[in-house]
Write a protein that holds these residues in place. Structure first.
Motif, PDB file in Angstrom:
ATOM      1  N   GLY A  68       0.816  -1.221   0.000  1.00  0.00           N
ATOM      2  CA  GLY A  68       0.000   0.000   0.000  1.00  0.00           C
ATOM      3  C   GLY A  68       0.844   1.264   0.000  1.00  0.00           C
ATOM      4  N   LEU A  69       1.871   1.295   0.816  1.00  0.00           N
ATOM      5  CA  LEU A  69       2.757   2.460   0.865  1.00  0.00           C
ATOM      6  C   LEU A  69       3.522   2.621  -0.453  1.00  0.00           C
ATOM      7  CD1 LEU A  69       4.063   2.207   4.475  1.00  0.00           C
ATOM      8  CD2 LEU A  69       3.021   4.222   3.459  1.00  0.00           C
ATOM      9  N   ARG A  70       4.010   1.501  -0.996  1.00  0.00           N
ATOM     10  CA  ARG A  70       4.726   1.562  -2.267  1.00  0.00           C
ATOM     11  C   ARG A  70       3.823   2.127  -3.355  1.00  0.00           C
ATOM     12  NH1 ARG A  70       6.405  -3.222  -1.479  1.00  0.00           N
ATOM     13  NH2 ARG A  70       4.988  -4.166  -2.948  1.00  0.00           N
ATOM     14  N   ASP A  71       2.568   1.678  -3.373  1.00  0.00           N
ATOM     15  CA  ASP A  71       1.598   2.168  -4.363  1.00  0.00           C
ATOM     16  C   ASP A  71       1.364   3.665  -4.200  1.00  0.00           C
ATOM     17  OD1 ASP A  71      -0.463   1.713  -6.463  1.00  0.00           O
ATOM     18  OD2 ASP A  71      -1.797   2.350  -4.833  1.00  0.00           O
ATOM     19  N   ARG A  72       1.134   4.125  -2.982  1.00  0.00           N
ATOM     20  CA  ARG A  72       0.885   5.565  -2.747  1.00  0.00           C
ATOM     21  C   ARG A  72       2.083   6.419  -3.153  1.00  0.00           C
ATOM     22  NH1 ARG A  72      -0.772   4.888   3.046  1.00  0.00           N
ATOM     23  NH2 ARG A  72      -2.180   3.182   2.678  1.00  0.00           N
ATOM     24  N   LEU A  73       3.274   5.975  -2.781  1.00  0.00           N
ATOM     25  CA  LEU A  73       4.473   6.751  -3.120  1.00  0.00           C
ATOM     26  C   LEU A  73       4.736   6.750  -4.629  1.00  0.00           C
ATOM     27  CD1 LEU A  73       6.784   5.711  -0.171  1.00  0.00           C
ATOM     28  CD2 LEU A  73       5.755   7.970  -0.554  1.00  0.00           C
ATOM     29  N   THR A  74       4.495   5.615  -5.273  1.00  0.00           N
ATOM     30  CA  THR A  74       4.683   5.556  -6.731  1.00  0.00           C
ATOM     31  C   THR A  74       3.722   6.492  -7.436  1.00  0.00           C
ATOM     32  OG1 THR A  74       5.445   3.258  -6.596  1.00  0.00           O
ATOM     33  CG2 THR A  74       4.645   4.002  -8.728  1.00  0.00           C
ATOM     34  N   ARG A  75       2.474   6.508  -7.009  1.00  0.00           N
ATOM     35  CA  ARG A  75       1.478   7.418  -7.621  1.00  0.00           C
ATOM     36  C   ARG A  75       1.858   8.889  -7.366  1.00  0.00           C
ATOM     37  NH1 ARG A  75      -3.963   5.010  -8.416  1.00  0.00           N
ATOM     38  NH2 ARG A  75      -3.733   2.779  -8.047  1.00  0.00           N
ATOM     39  N   ALA A  76       2.317   9.177  -6.174  1.00  0.00           N
ATOM     40  CA  ALA A  76       2.679  10.566  -5.843  1.00  0.00           C
ATOM     41  C   ALA A  76       3.890  11.046  -6.642  1.00  0.00           C
ATOM     42  CB  ALA A  76       2.961  10.684  -4.348  1.00  0.00           C
ATOM     43  N   ALA A  77       4.752  10.123  -7.021  1.00  0.00           N
ATOM     44  CA  ALA A  77       5.974  10.497  -7.737  1.00  0.00           C
ATOM     45  C   ALA A  77       5.733  10.768  -9.219  1.00  0.00           C
ATOM     46  CB  ALA A  77       7.016   9.381  -7.587  1.00  0.00           C
ATOM     47  N   ARG A  78       4.575  10.433  -9.711  1.00  0.00           N
ATOM     48  CA  ARG A  78       4.283  10.618 -11.148  1.00  0.00           C
ATOM     49  C   ARG A  78       3.973  12.037 -11.486  1.00  0.00           C
ATOM     50  NH1 ARG A  78       0.581   5.327 -11.931  1.00  0.00           N
ATOM     51  NH2 ARG A  78       2.246   3.850 -11.662  1.00  0.00           N
TER      52      ARG A  78
END
Length: 78
Positions: A68-78
């Motif tokens: 979940g954290l990896r997903d949130r951070l990946t989306r935020a980095a886009r």
């Protein structure tokens, strides 16, 4: 197959300017996903309030507990 980088190593940081990082700008985050999630937004808010021009976040472990954290951070980095 490529091995993931060792914990605590920097794979690459490419910059066009000098990067100076004061000691108080380095935040040691918890190694537990729940505790990390609780502290993430406070750490980001503090960095923003301090006027950080660049925020570098280590990729969370490739482990289901961190998905979940990896997903949130990946989306935020886009």
């Amino acid at each position: 197959a490529a091995r993931p980088p060792a914990t605590g190593t920097v794979t690459a940081l490419l910059r066009t300017t000098t990067l100076s990082v004061p000691d108080d700008a380095i935040v040691r985050m918890p190694d537990d996903p729940a505790a990390y999630a609780r502290e993430l937004y406070a750490a980001l808010h503090a960095a923003d309030a301090a006027g950080a021009a660049l925020i570098v976040i280590e990729r969370p472990p490739d482990d289901d507990r961190w998905a979940g954290l990896r997903d949130r951070l990946t989306r935020a980095a886009r």
